[in-house]
Design a protein around this motif. Sequence first.
Motif, PDB file in Angstrom:
ATOM      1  N   ASN A  13      -3.953  20.134  -9.053  1.00 42.11           N
ATOM      2  CA  ASN A  13      -4.274  18.975  -8.255  1.00 42.11           C
ATOM      3  C   ASN A  13      -3.822  17.686  -8.946  1.00 42.11           C
ATOM      4  O   ASN A  13      -4.324  17.328 -10.005  1.00 42.11           O
ATOM      5  N   SER A  14      -2.898  16.969  -8.323  1.00 38.68           N
ATOM      6  CA  SER A  14      -2.383  15.722  -8.898  1.00 38.68           C
ATOM      7  C   SER A  14      -3.490  14.706  -9.123  1.00 38.68           C
ATOM      8  O   SER A  14      -3.433  13.919 -10.079  1.00 38.68           O
ATOM      9  N   ILE A  15      -4.478  14.705  -8.262  1.00 37.28           N
ATOM     10  CA  ILE A  15      -5.581  13.751  -8.395  1.00 37.28           C
ATOM     11  C   ILE A  15      -6.271  13.931  -9.744  1.00 37.28           C
ATOM     12  O   ILE A  15      -6.591  12.954 -10.429  1.00 37.28           O
ATOM     13  N   MET A  37       0.829  -1.190   0.000  1.00 33.85           N
ATOM     14  CA  MET A  37       0.000   0.000   0.000  1.00 33.85           C
ATOM     15  C   MET A  37       0.873   1.254   0.000  1.00 33.85           C
ATOM     16  O   MET A  37       0.615   2.161  -0.747  1.00 33.85           O
ATOM     17  N   LEU A  38       1.889   1.319   0.839  1.00 31.27           N
ATOM     18  CA  LEU A  38       2.769   2.476   0.827  1.00 31.27           C
ATOM     19  C   LEU A  38       3.674   2.410  -0.390  1.00 31.27           C
ATOM     20  O   LEU A  38       4.043   1.345  -0.844  1.00 31.27           O
ATOM     21  N   ASN A  39       4.041   3.571  -0.881  1.00 35.05           N
ATOM     22  CA  ASN A  39       4.825   3.652  -2.115  1.00 35.05           C
ATOM     23  C   ASN A  39       4.066   2.988  -3.247  1.00 35.05           C
ATOM     24  O   ASN A  39       4.647   2.442  -4.152  1.00 35.05           O
ATOM     25  N   GLY A  40       2.782   3.018  -3.160  1.00 32.79           N
ATOM     26  CA  GLY A  40       1.939   2.397  -4.163  1.00 32.79           C
ATOM     27  C   GLY A  40       0.607   3.093  -4.190  1.00 32.79           C
ATOM     28  O   GLY A  40       0.517   4.301  -4.103  1.00 32.79           O
ATOM     29  N   ARG A  41      -0.406   2.316  -4.238  1.00 33.91           N
ATOM     30  CA  ARG A  41      -1.745   2.877  -4.328  1.00 33.91           C
ATOM     31  C   ARG A  41      -2.734   1.922  -3.700  1.00 33.91           C
ATOM     32  O   ARG A  41      -2.451   0.743  -3.559  1.00 33.91           O
ATOM     33  N   THR A  42      -3.878   2.450  -3.375  1.00 31.40           N
ATOM     34  CA  THR A  42      -4.965   1.600  -2.916  1.00 31.40           C
ATOM     35  C   THR A  42      -5.659   1.029  -4.149  1.00 31.40           C
ATOM     36  O   THR A  42      -5.388   1.444  -5.269  1.00 31.40           O
ATOM     37  N   GLU A  43      -6.559   0.108  -3.914  1.00 29.47           N
ATOM     38  CA  GLU A  43      -7.405  -0.350  -4.999  1.00 29.47           C
ATOM     39  C   GLU A  43      -8.283   0.824  -5.428  1.00 29.47           C
ATOM     40  O   GLU A  43      -8.578   1.711  -4.636  1.00 29.47           O
ATOM     41  N   GLU A 101       5.220   4.763 -11.708  1.00 34.54           N
ATOM     42  CA  GLU A 101       6.117   5.892 -11.981  1.00 34.54           C
ATOM     43  C   GLU A 101       5.335   7.134 -12.406  1.00 34.54           C
ATOM     44  O   GLU A 101       5.713   8.261 -12.058  1.00 34.54           O
ATOM     45  N   ILE A 102       4.243   6.960 -13.146  1.00 41.86           N
ATOM     46  CA  ILE A 102       3.414   8.103 -13.538  1.00 41.86           C
ATOM     47  C   ILE A 102       2.845   8.773 -12.293  1.00 41.86           C
ATOM     48  O   ILE A 102       2.890  10.001 -12.157  1.00 41.86           O
ATOM     49  N   LEU A 103       2.329   7.990 -11.377  1.00 41.69           N
ATOM     50  CA  LEU A 103       1.770   8.543 -10.141  1.00 41.69           C
ATOM     51  C   LEU A 103       2.857   9.223  -9.318  1.00 41.69           C
ATOM     52  O   LEU A 103       2.655  10.317  -8.780  1.00 41.69           O
ATOM     53  N   HIS A 104       3.992   8.600  -9.236  1.00 40.63           N
ATOM     54  CA  HIS A 104       5.110   9.159  -8.470  1.00 40.63           C
ATOM     55  C   HIS A 104       5.547  10.504  -9.051  1.00 40.63           C
ATOM     56  O   HIS A 104       5.752  11.477  -8.320  1.00 40.63           O
ATOM     57  N   GLN A 105       5.655  10.587 -10.371  1.00 39.59           N
ATOM     58  CA  GLN A 105       6.080  11.833 -11.010  1.00 39.59           C
ATOM     59  C   GLN A 105       5.046  12.945 -10.827  1.00 39.59           C
ATOM     60  O   GLN A 105       5.401  14.110 -10.664  1.00 39.59           O
ATOM     61  N   LEU A 106       3.771  12.595 -10.835  1.00 42.18           N
ATOM     62  CA  LEU A 106       2.736  13.602 -10.595  1.00 42.18           C
ATOM     63  C   LEU A 106       2.859  14.190  -9.195  1.00 42.18           C
ATOM     64  O   LEU A 106       2.755  15.402  -9.009  1.00 42.18           O
ATOM     65  N   VAL A 107       3.099  13.351  -8.228  1.00 41.19           N
ATOM     66  CA  VAL A 107       3.264  13.841  -6.860  1.00 41.19           C
ATOM     67  C   VAL A 107       4.506  14.725  -6.774  1.00 41.19           C
ATOM     68  O   VAL A 107       4.472  15.813  -6.189  1.00 41.19           O
TER      69      VAL A 107
END
Length: 144
Positions: A78-80, A1-7, A118-124
């Motif tokens: 907003n990254s979301i 879950m950490l360094n990742g994402r939830t469902e 990596e896409i999510l990480h770069q957005l943050v």
Amino acid sequence: MLNGRTELHIFDRGSVTGDRYYDEVLLLHVRLFRGAIGTDFIFMDDNARPHRTLAVEELLESKYITRMDWPAYSPDLNSIEHVWDTLGRRFTACLHHPENTQQLKQMLTEEWALLPQEILHQLVLSMRRRCEATIAVRGGHIPY
């Protein structure tokens, strides 16, 4: 879950209310992330009405969850919103389109799982740069 994402959470039927947001998002996901990360956890939402109920405010306060101050009507920052855009683009590129709600949920869930971390990480990581660029262009002016 950490360094990742939830469902991916999909609200079944009806509108997202403050109660549903509280029960289905805050209790099931946000509270657990806060517990795992600790006091450095900063929560970001998008100022939608269901996010601003008294029950939501009280839960965040009681669990010592710090909410990021965020200007209303700022989807470009907003990254979301960028994640939703990326997911939407991937979804529309699919060769097969859903024939019913169940297939839609399944396809969205699959595309979410395939979205590169990596896409999510770069957005943050890009948040600071995007905020600084906006401040530099707009200065202290906040449009209404």
